[in-house]
Design an enzyme around this catalytic site. Structure first.
Site, PDB file in Angstrom:
ATOM      1  N   SER A   1       0.919  -6.255   8.337  1.00 31.31           N
ATOM      2  CA  SER A   1       0.760  -4.813   8.109  1.00 31.31           C
ATOM      3  C   SER A   1      -0.679  -4.381   7.902  1.00 31.31           C
ATOM      4  CB  SER A   1       1.595  -4.370   6.910  1.00 31.31           C
ATOM      5  OG  SER A   1       1.149  -5.032   5.744  1.00 31.31           O
TER       6      SER A   1
ATOM      7  N   LYS B   1      -2.054  -3.031   0.566  1.00 31.53           N
ATOM      8  CA  LYS B   1      -2.181  -1.871   1.442  1.00 31.53           C
ATOM      9  C   LYS B   1      -3.493  -1.166   1.134  1.00 31.53           C
ATOM     10  CE  LYS B   1       2.132  -2.341   2.824  1.00 31.53           C
ATOM     11  NZ  LYS B   1       2.361  -3.113   4.009  1.00 31.53           N
TER      12      LYS B   1
END
Lengths: 164, 194
Positions: free
Chosen positions: A40, A83
């Site tokens: 990701s 993230k």
């Protein structure tokens, strides 16, 4: 003889507890090494990269937009997620994809942050589960340690248009 | 050389110190070094015992002073409770437990509420006086918190379920005031736990 052995065992346990506590506090307040997995955050962080995540910014509440952070997963208290912070409390964030015709926006509530992975096509992040409470953030990733040819500070967000 | 002066030489002169050095400066230097060493070792001991205390509060339990009316009558303003951390680390928090959690709206504040639903549970989101009952399911990894004083409590009924990872510990014992010392009572709102 047994008493000497007993005393040695007790003092060994005592030293272990002592140095274990000091090591734990170092990891808690200074920084820790994290091994990342998953796609990701490509291309900034790839599978099996090792990064150093510092805790000082989180404790002093100095996380900013564009920082890459490690946070506890809101769906599994034993897992962590890595993230990038796209929006802080009060910011306006774009919730629609780049290919959508109608753009939708939302405001990040107080005490929350909006997280997105750099690999927008293959990342489960705030676009699916909403803003994440700031208190779940563990630390800010500041340095990539492994692989050696990628050693150094991490790159800026490849999705510049997402940070409003 | 005057032999009487030779006899007055102190032992440290033979270790290579120049006898031209003023003994008063050397003595002051040794005093500073001793003071410096004592300060370093004091700081070292403080860091050491500070880390051990921190780990005790982190992994065993901590004392919490509660404020606010949202948990009356179980916990009132200025009560001191003991919150143990072991249940949270072993993921053994259950419905009906009172927990201390980090506030989802202010990372520096803590909240003290009762767990009304775990992940997957059905919880009632409407008030007791509403005609139409509404329900929702608690998502994975979250808990539904409510204060015992339903009329005066901001909890999951207003801000939704909170992630389990925000829970700090489980309140197991009330320490102050002394006349209500002991284990805490069950929820006065039994009908809410489905």
């Amino acid at each position: 003889m047994f008493r000497g052995f007993f005393v040695k065992t007790i003092s060994f346990v005592g030293y272990t507890v002592q140095y274990g506590c000091i090591a734990h506090c170092a990891f808690e307040y200074i920084g820790e090494f994290v091994s990342c997995s998953g796609p990701s955050m490509q291309p900034t962080i790839t599978n099996h990269d090792v990064v150093f995540s510092e805790r000082v910014s989180r404790h002093l509440c100095r996380i900013q937009k564009g920082d890459i952070i490690i946070a506890k997963s809101p769906f599994d208290p034993k897992m962590n997620i890595c993230k990038r912070v796209i929006g802080l409390e009060g910011d306006k964030v774009c919730t629609s994809g780049p290919s959508d015709v109608f753009k939708t926006h939302t405001y990040v509530p107080r005490g929350h942050v909006w997280l997105e992975g750099d690999n927008l096509r293959n990342s489960t992040d705030s676009r699916s589960y909403g803003p994440v409470p700031y208190a779940l953030i563990r630390g800010r990733v500041c340095l990539k340690l492994w692989p050696p040819h990628n050693f150094g500070v991490l790159a800026e967000s490849p999705n510049d248009g997402r940070i409003l």
